[in-house]
Structure formats: C-alpha cells, structure tokens
Write a protein that holds these residues in place. Structure first.
Motif, mmCIF file in Angstrom:
data_model
loop_
_atom_site.group_PDB
_atom_site.id
_atom_site.type_symbol
_atom_site.label_atom_id
_atom_site.label_comp_id
_atom_site.label_asym_id
_atom_site.label_seq_id
_atom_site.Cartn_x
_atom_site.Cartn_y
_atom_site.Cartn_z
ATOM 1 N N GLY A 162 0.800 -1.214 0.000
ATOM 2 C CA GLY A 162 0.000 0.000 0.000
ATOM 3 C C GLY A 162 0.836 1.268 0.000
ATOM 4 O O GLY A 162 0.459 2.265 -0.620
ATOM 5 N N MET A 208 -6.187 -5.113 -5.818
ATOM 6 C CA MET A 208 -5.288 -5.103 -4.674
ATOM 7 C C MET A 208 -5.565 -6.214 -3.676
ATOM 8 O O MET A 208 -6.700 -6.646 -3.517
ATOM 9 C CB MET A 208 -5.397 -3.766 -3.955
ATOM 10 N N GLY A 251 -3.712 -3.452 2.725
ATOM 11 C CA GLY A 251 -4.727 -2.972 1.808
ATOM 12 C C GLY A 251 -5.746 -2.087 2.507
ATOM 13 O O GLY A 251 -6.215 -1.096 1.942
ATOM 14 N N PHE A 270 -4.176 1.245 2.965
ATOM 15 C CA PHE A 270 -4.164 1.929 1.663
ATOM 16 C C PHE A 270 -5.547 2.493 1.338
ATOM 17 O O PHE A 270 -5.675 3.648 0.918
ATOM 18 C CB PHE A 270 -3.715 0.987 0.539
#
Length: 143
Positions: free
Chosen positions: A37, A60, A69, A72
């Motif tokens: 991320g 992702m 993730g 992110f």
C-alpha cells in the motif's frame, strides 16, 4: 478494454499470474505493479504532481507488509479518491471471511471483492460488472 491497471500485491508470483491473465484475456493494455500500500500511495503522490496517468482500475490484496490494503484504502479514500473519482477498486484476496468482503464494499471506490486465485470466470465477471462495463461493451463476454 481497461487502459491502465494498478496491481497492489506483495507476492511476486501472484503479480506475474495476474499480469499474464489480464493480458491473455484482453482485459488491460498497461499494467503497473507495486508490492504494498505504501508504494501505491507513493504512486498516487506522483500522479497528483502530474507524473503519469491515473489507472481506471486498481486490483489489490489486503494482507501485505509495510502498509496493508485496508490502510491503503483509508489513505486513498481520504487523499486521492476526490482527485481520481473514475478510478475503481477491486480487492483480490485469500481471505474468505464475509467481514472482509463487507468491509471492502464499505469504501465507495471499491466495487468488488474476489477471492484468489484469479480465474477466467472471475475475469469475465469483472468485464460484465456495471462498474467496468463501459470498458468492455454491454454484451457478456464481449471484449
């Protein structure tokens, strides 16, 4: 066909397989790969500085080192989604927990949650998903 795809996954083999699948199925023209991320955030920071073209799609993983993730998605939603409203996100994860799928869909940019491994059937489902239909036409299976 998607013009630009950003892949975020820490596993080299997964990145290789997704890359091959996407090209084989004429899903995308250009693939940018990053391993976590944080690298994806740095990619979007370069985009906001005018360096590069925004991806239409991000695929992702959620379980990654450095920045997960989830982290992110939080950062992307806060900092970059307003600047890149057309970019859509699909989570591709090993997690089969319903809570993860529900959490992923709580992010407005995230339209799909798919479990690994990627398959031809899953790619075809993405092609016909209403979030991506504009890139592949309206007929199922049409490329």
């Amino acid at each position: 066909m998607i013009k630009n795809l950003l892949l975020i996954d820490d596993d080299e083999l997964t990145l290789f397989i997704i890359n091959r699948f996407m090209l084989k199925h004429q899903f995308v023209e250009n693939i940018i790969s990053v391993k976590n991320g944080q690298e994806a955030i740095e990619y979007f920071e370069r985009l906001t500085a005018g360096d590069g073209v925004a991806p239409e799609l991000i695929i992702m993983d959620i379980i990654m080192p450095v920045m997960t993730g989830w982290d992110f998605l939080d950062e992307y939603s806060r900092r970059f989604q307003p600047q890149f409203p057309a970019t859509r996100i699909c989570v591709l994860s090993n997690s089969v927990f319903m809570e993860d799928a529900i959490k992923a869909r709580s992010y407005s940019a995230c339209f799909s949650y798919i479990t690994k491994p990627l398959s031809s059937t899953k790619i075809n489902r993405l092609k016909t998903n209403k979030a991506l239909k504009q890139y592949f036409g309206s007929a199922p299976g049409k490329v």
